[in-house]
Design an enzyme around this catalytic site. Structure first.
Site, PDB file in Angstrom:
ATOM      1  N   HIS A  63       0.846  -1.206   0.000  1.00 19.46           N
ATOM      2  CA  HIS A  63       0.000   0.000   0.000  1.00 19.46           C
ATOM      3  C   HIS A  63       0.876   1.249   0.000  1.00 19.46           C
ATOM      4  O   HIS A  63       1.372   1.673   1.041  1.00 19.46           O
ATOM      5  CB  HIS A  63      -0.918  -0.003   1.225  1.00 19.46           C
ATOM      6  CG  HIS A  63      -1.934   1.094   1.200  1.00 19.46           C
ATOM      7  ND1 HIS A  63      -3.201   0.947   1.708  1.00 19.46           N
ATOM      8  CD2 HIS A  63      -1.873   2.369   0.719  1.00 19.46           C
ATOM      9  CE1 HIS A  63      -3.870   2.082   1.553  1.00 19.46           C
ATOM     10  NE2 HIS A  63      -3.085   2.952   0.947  1.00 19.46           N
ATOM     11  N   HIS A  65       1.723   5.222  -2.274  1.00 22.64           N
ATOM     12  CA  HIS A  65       1.307   6.225  -3.261  1.00 22.64           C
ATOM     13  C   HIS A  65       2.555   6.771  -3.942  1.00 22.64           C
ATOM     14  O   HIS A  65       3.411   7.356  -3.273  1.00 22.64           O
ATOM     15  CB  HIS A  65       0.535   7.358  -2.572  1.00 22.64           C
ATOM     16  CG  HIS A  65      -0.745   6.885  -1.938  1.00 22.64           C
ATOM     17  ND1 HIS A  65      -1.953   6.908  -2.588  1.00 22.64           N
ATOM     18  CD2 HIS A  65      -0.998   6.331  -0.719  1.00 22.64           C
ATOM     19  CE1 HIS A  65      -2.901   6.413  -1.799  1.00 22.64           C
ATOM     20  NE2 HIS A  65      -2.343   6.049  -0.657  1.00 22.64           N
ATOM     21  N   LEU A  66       2.641   6.585  -5.254  1.00 21.49           N
ATOM     22  CA  LEU A  66       3.810   7.084  -6.000  1.00 21.49           C
ATOM     23  C   LEU A  66       3.519   8.391  -6.733  1.00 21.49           C
ATOM     24  O   LEU A  66       4.434   9.021  -7.250  1.00 21.49           O
ATOM     25  CB  LEU A  66       4.309   6.020  -6.987  1.00 21.49           C
ATOM     26  CG  LEU A  66       4.897   4.749  -6.353  1.00 21.49           C
ATOM     27  CD1 LEU A  66       5.370   3.788  -7.432  1.00 21.49           C
ATOM     28  CD2 LEU A  66       6.029   5.069  -5.393  1.00 21.49           C
ATOM     29  N   ASP A 155      -8.634   3.349  -3.294  1.00 17.07           N
ATOM     30  CA  ASP A 155      -7.995   3.939  -2.111  1.00 17.07           C
ATOM     31  C   ASP A 155      -7.900   5.452  -2.202  1.00 17.07           C
ATOM     32  O   ASP A 155      -7.610   6.022  -3.255  1.00 17.07           O
ATOM     33  CB  ASP A 155      -6.600   3.363  -1.875  1.00 17.07           C
ATOM     34  CG  ASP A 155      -6.002   3.939  -0.593  1.00 17.07           C
ATOM     35  OD1 ASP A 155      -6.672   3.839   0.444  1.00 17.07           O
ATOM     36  OD2 ASP A 155      -4.915   4.541  -0.646  1.00 17.07           O
ATOM     37  N   HIS A 182     -10.340   0.872   0.991  1.00 15.55           N
ATOM     38  CA  HIS A 182     -10.229   1.998   1.928  1.00 15.55           C
ATOM     39  C   HIS A 182     -11.622   2.129   2.530  1.00 15.55           C
ATOM     40  O   HIS A 182     -12.575   2.471   1.827  1.00 15.55           O
ATOM     41  CB  HIS A 182      -9.811   3.247   1.143  1.00 15.55           C
ATOM     42  CG  HIS A 182      -9.879   4.525   1.893  1.00 15.55           C
ATOM     43  ND1 HIS A 182      -8.753   5.267   2.189  1.00 15.55           N
ATOM     44  CD2 HIS A 182     -10.931   5.221   2.389  1.00 15.55           C
ATOM     45  CE1 HIS A 182      -9.108   6.363   2.842  1.00 15.55           C
ATOM     46  NE2 HIS A 182     -10.419   6.363   2.968  1.00 15.55           N
ATOM     47  N   ASN A 282      -5.181   9.732   6.905  1.00 16.68           N
ATOM     48  CA  ASN A 282      -6.496   9.094   6.841  1.00 16.68           C
ATOM     49  C   ASN A 282      -6.308   7.590   6.632  1.00 16.68           C
ATOM     50  O   ASN A 282      -5.724   7.200   5.636  1.00 16.68           O
ATOM     51  CB  ASN A 282      -7.290   9.693   5.680  1.00 16.68           C
ATOM     52  CG  ASN A 282      -8.736   9.234   5.686  1.00 16.68           C
ATOM     53  OD1 ASN A 282      -9.201   8.652   6.666  1.00 16.68           O
ATOM     54  ND2 ASN A 282      -9.440   9.473   4.608  1.00 16.68           N
ATOM     55  N   ASP A 309       1.402   2.806   3.670  1.00 18.30           N
ATOM     56  CA  ASP A 309       0.551   3.878   3.142  1.00 18.30           C
ATOM     57  C   ASP A 309       1.397   5.139   2.904  1.00 18.30           C
ATOM     58  O   ASP A 309       0.954   6.263   3.195  1.00 18.30           O
ATOM     59  CB  ASP A 309      -0.643   4.177   4.047  1.00 18.30           C
ATOM     60  CG  ASP A 309      -1.753   4.948   3.318  1.00 18.30           C
ATOM     61  OD1 ASP A 309      -1.623   5.187   2.099  1.00 18.30           O
ATOM     62  OD2 ASP A 309      -2.755   5.295   3.980  1.00 18.30           O
ATOM     63  N   PHE A 327      -4.427  14.801   3.725  1.00 19.51           N
ATOM     64  CA  PHE A 327      -4.119  13.666   4.595  1.00 19.51           C
ATOM     65  C   PHE A 327      -2.898  12.907   4.073  1.00 19.51           C
ATOM     66  O   PHE A 327      -2.747  12.741   2.861  1.00 19.51           O
ATOM     67  CB  PHE A 327      -5.295  12.685   4.604  1.00 19.51           C
ATOM     68  CG  PHE A 327      -6.534  13.188   5.301  1.00 19.51           C
ATOM     69  CD1 PHE A 327      -6.692  13.019   6.665  1.00 19.51           C
ATOM     70  CD2 PHE A 327      -7.562  13.798   4.577  1.00 19.51           C
ATOM     71  CE1 PHE A 327      -7.848  13.443   7.308  1.00 19.51           C
ATOM     72  CE2 PHE A 327      -8.724  14.223   5.214  1.00 19.51           C
ATOM     73  CZ  PHE A 327      -8.867  14.051   6.591  1.00 19.51           C
TER      74      PHE A 327
END
Ligand code: DOR
Ligand code: ZN
Ligand code: ZN
Length: 434
Positions: A63, A65-66, A155, A182, A282, A309, A327
């Site tokens: 999990h 984020h790129l 997500d 999510h 979040n 995350d 977030f």
């Protein structure tokens, strides 16, 4: 191409004992293990002397984020995978809340192509459940699977409509693909930035209630039972969620789940009065009771794996204050040292337990051929320095994000070298090697 890593400390998963070993890598695979008594003949091989550092399968982060495409000022596939390599992660699964959203085969191809040319670790993308993550219309699951997506998730937001989620699960099941969720009911959240709890009360803020997460968890476990899909719950943060997952597992529902280091280490009572938005994520930091429930959840297997995350944002965005900042916090470069220092060195967890939750368990949950040091497996390996204490210094991060609440924490367990597919991609001394 042959590489020998000599004098590496290995943890026997059977006995829990540490042993010094040498390992030979060949053609991107683990070729041979030797016991540490005699040095192998290493002529004509690349030689890495581990000098007693711990060797482990590379960590797997399901999990992250790129931010690419669309938010390259926050992170790129290049900078994000570099940060992952520095944190000891060799496999990462980016979320589709990019711009455009990863909801077409073209965006999945774009991410995979960029990862192949500019990335330094393995990138296994998810695709969106609904077009533009708006919750209105399902994406083309079959085409997205064909393009290389490993699962479906919206997500960043919850899928608000139960029928939409049920349809998604039915379709995913028919393709033997997982749904990753999510869990957040928007009608209960409405603009709040922190959890309902001591911090919100003290500052007169509206809080995000725990039920906003657990209502989706409960709903979706029932829908997973009805459809038979593998349903994976993102970033579990509340006691109620843990309780519902435990119940679901006890009756045989195909539910798995994950937890982030910050939800195991921080409650809303740790948030500084300065309202620093580096403590805003979040799901939010919950109560101490929720933190303990999440710890017990990962300990008894209710929660299967640890993820970061990793959610980089720019300094300008995070300077907007608690109410207006986005977030998210970064995670790659602090995850293992945090958990090793706070759970293993304190004696609550064994080193083996922590390593499994970050390597073999995510591989098992998602059916991946990584997270193992068996002969014949892909040579995704890391060396970790368990002895030296160092401070978390965001200025030294390889991620573009500086948004962490852990600045200045003194930690042990820093990765020192990362190998992906038999190739050294990062070392502490020389940094990234492309
Ligand atoms: O903290 C978060 N950041 N939670 C999310 O669900 C989304 C993520 C992001 O994309 O920044
Ligand atoms: Zn999320
Ligand atoms: Zn996320």
């Amino acid at each position: 191409m042959v590489t020998w890593i000599i004098n590496a400390k290995t943890l026997s998963m059977e006995t829990g004992e540490m042993e010094i070993k040498h390992v030979r890598l060949e053609n991107g695979l683990i070729a041979e293990w030797r016991d540490g008594s005699a040095l192998p003949d290493t002529t004509r091989a690349e030689l890495i002397d581990a000098k007693g550092k711990l060797i482990s399968p590379g960590f797997i982060d399901m999990h992250v984020h790129l931010r690419e495409p669309g938010f390259e000022y926050k992170e790129t596939i290049a900078s994000g995978t570099e940060s992952a390599a520095k944190g000891g992660f060799t496999v990462i699964a980016p979320m589709p809340n990019t711009r455009p959203v990863m909801d077409t085969p073209e965006t999945i191809h774009l991410v995979l192509d960029k990862a192949a040319t500019e990335g330094v670790v393995r990138v296994l993308p998810y695709a969106a459940i609904t077009k533009n993550e708006l919750g209105r219309e399902l994406t083309d699951f079959a085409a997205l699977k064909e393009a290389g997506a490993i699962g479906f998730t919206d997500d960043g937001v919850g899928v608000q409509n139960a029928q939409m989620m049920k349809d998604a699960m039915t379709l995913a099941k028919s393709l033997d693909m997982p749904i990753i969720a999510h869990c957040e009911d928007d009608t209960l959240v409405e603009g709040a930035a922190v959890s309902e709890g001591a911090f919100a009360r003290k500052h007169g803020l509206k809080g995000i209630p725990n039920e906003s997460e657990a209502i989706h968890v409960g709903r979706d476990i029932l829908l997973s039972e009805a459809t038979g899909v593998h349903y994976h719950i993102c970033h579990v943060s509340t006691e109620q969620s843990v309780r519902l997952i435990r119940l679901g597992k006890s009756v045989g529902v195909r539910v798995t789940s994950e937890v982030c280091p910050h939800h195991l280490l921080l409650s809303d009572e740790h948030i500084p009065d300065s309202m620093d938005a580096n403590w805003k994520m979040n799901p939010p930091l919950r109560t101490p009771k929720d933190v303990e429930a999440c710890i017990q959840g990962i300990e008894d297997g209710t929660i299967d794996i640890i993820v970061t995350d990793h959610a980089p944002h720019s300094e300008e965005e995070k300077a907007r204050g608690m109410a207006r900042a986005p977030f998210g916090i970064v995670g790659f470069e602090t995850a293992f040292p945090l958990l090793y220092t706070k759970f293993v060195r304190t004696g609550r967890w064994s080193l083996e337990f922590l390593l499994r939750r970050m390597t073999s368990d995510p591989a098992r949950v998602f059916g991946l051929p990584y997270g193992t040091m068996a002969v014949g497996a892909p040579a995704d390996l890391i060396l970790i320095d368990l002895e030296n204490e160092r401070e978390v210094d965001p200025a030294a991060f390889l991620t573009k994000g500086r948004n962490t609440p852990f600045t200045g924490w003194k930690l042990y367990g820093w990765p020192a070298l990362t190998i992906v597919n038999g190739k050294v991609v990062w070392t502490e001394e020389n940094g990234i090697n492309r």
